[in-house]
Design a protein around this motif. Structure first.
Motif, PDB file in Angstrom:
ATOM      1  N   HIS A 179       1.247  -1.284   0.061  1.00  0.00           N
ATOM      2  CA  HIS A 179       0.039  -0.009   0.387  1.00  0.00           C
ATOM      3  C   HIS A 179       0.778   1.178   0.384  1.00  0.00           C
ATOM      4  N   ASP A 182      -0.309   2.922   3.910  1.00  0.00           N
ATOM      5  CA  ASP A 182      -0.324   2.010   5.150  1.00  0.00           C
ATOM      6  C   ASP A 182       1.150   1.827   5.657  1.00  0.00           C
ATOM      7  N   GLY A 230      -2.473  -7.827   8.992  1.00  0.00           N
ATOM      8  CA  GLY A 230      -3.424  -6.632   8.973  1.00  0.00           C
ATOM      9  C   GLY A 230      -2.902  -4.883   8.544  1.00  0.00           C
ATOM     10  N   ASP A 231      -4.231  -4.472   8.849  1.00  0.00           N
ATOM     11  CA  ASP A 231      -3.712  -3.253   8.013  1.00  0.00           C
ATOM     12  C   ASP A 231      -3.779  -2.044   8.795  1.00  0.00           C
ATOM     13  N   MET A 232      -3.548  -0.643   8.643  1.00  0.00           N
ATOM     14  CA  MET A 232      -3.730  -0.250   9.049  1.00  0.00           C
ATOM     15  C   MET A 232      -5.218   0.110  10.106  1.00  0.00           C
ATOM     16  N   ASN A 233      -6.262  -0.146   9.978  1.00  0.00           N
ATOM     17  CA  ASN A 233      -7.590  -0.184  10.608  1.00  0.00           C
ATOM     18  C   ASN A 233      -8.023  -1.596  11.568  1.00  0.00           C
ATOM     19  N   GLN A 234      -6.612  -2.762  10.859  1.00  0.00           N
ATOM     20  CA  GLN A 234      -6.625  -3.490  11.651  1.00  0.00           C
ATOM     21  C   GLN A 234      -4.887  -4.054  11.816  1.00  0.00           C
ATOM     22  N   ARG A 235      -4.150  -3.977  12.473  1.00  0.00           N
ATOM     23  CA  ARG A 235      -2.759  -4.400  13.053  1.00  0.00           C
ATOM     24  C   ARG A 235      -2.607  -5.740  13.125  1.00  0.00           C
ATOM     25  N   GLY A 237      -4.816  -8.010  13.476  1.00  0.00           N
ATOM     26  CA  GLY A 237      -5.985  -8.297  12.698  1.00  0.00           C
ATOM     27  C   GLY A 237      -6.003  -9.689  13.052  1.00  0.00           C
TER      28      GLY A 237
END
Length: 246
Positions: A179, A182, A230-235, A237
């Motif tokens: 990304h 991110d 995960g990503d920035m919303n759910q690192r 996750g």
């Protein structure tokens, strides 16, 4: 009532000295604050070759070629007393060289983030199709496609759009970021994630081969590495269990 039992085990070691140099936490931190440090200059002289890693007695114990009690009869330091005639494959698994591991990272990459230089990719493919366990991987055909040019890889790394994959100090591939913005999907993080997934797949394939267990008989996988995807919303996750199984 049914009780769970352990019916088999497998292990995998990956000899990855170039990852120590370029991606190790101590080295990356040291390079930022003191790029000309004595530690960074001397470290390459203390790395073991693949042959030395295979011959290291504790590694032979780990993959099942020696009993743990055998270490008591080997003088210390063990790195000065290699096991003569040591093999990379053992009763429990193997010690994989870095070039093959890069190929495995390409195979398990589901998002086309791993780019290998074309001639290097062909060399690795020729090795993995002869591998007693990896030859059965369903996505081995990814290595049949054309690889990247060295110039394209160098450009991605130079622009900090990808993390370099080095072998004996030579750039042979890269892992791109997933990304643009991110921070949880940077090229460094994606390299770690793919390495974690690939090494787990290696151990799992050995488990299938050594126990006779069929993939379709597996209902549930528990993965417990230190990495988390995960990503920035759910690192953090999730772990890699589902991806490893696929």
């Amino acid at each position: 009532m049914n009780y769970p039992v352990i019916k088999g085990a497998s292990y995998a070691l990956v000899h990855a000295p170039d990852l120590v140099l370029h991606l190790g936490t101590t080295q990356t931190s040291e390079a930022l604050k003191n790029p000309n440090s004595e530690h960074l200059q001397n470290l390459p002289k203390h790395l073991r070759t693949f042959a030395e890693a295979v011959q290291y007695p504790p590694n032979q114990v780990y993959i099942g070629n020696l009993e743990p009690d055998a270490l008591a009869g080997i003088p210390k330091p063990w790195y000065e007393n290699p096991v003569e005639g040591a093999q990379r494959f053992g009763r429990f698994g193997e010690i994989m060289p870095l070039d093959e591991f890069y190929g495995l990272m390409k195979i398990v990459d589901a998002f086309d983030l791993v780019h290998l230089e074309d001639s290097f990719q062909n060399q690795v493919r020729d090795k993995l199709v002869e591998h007693p366990v990896m030859k059965d991987l369903k996505d081995l055909g990814k290595l049949d496609k054309a690889g990247a040019t060295r110039e394209a890889i160098e450009d991605l790394v130079a622009k900090d759009l990808a993390e370099g994959m080095y072998l004996d100090g030579q750039l042979v591939g890269c892992v791109k970021r997933a990304h643009e913005f991110d921070p949880a999907l940077t090229h460094h993080v994606m390299f770690e994630n793919l390495a974690s997934k690939a090494s787990a797949v290696l151990a799992l394939m050995h488990l299938f081969a050594k126990t006779g267990l069929k993939p379709e008989e597996v209902d549930y996988i528990i993965e417990c590495s230190e990495e988390a995807c995960g990503d920035m919303n759910q690192r953090g996750g999730g772990n890699f269990a589902k991806a490893i199984g696929e």
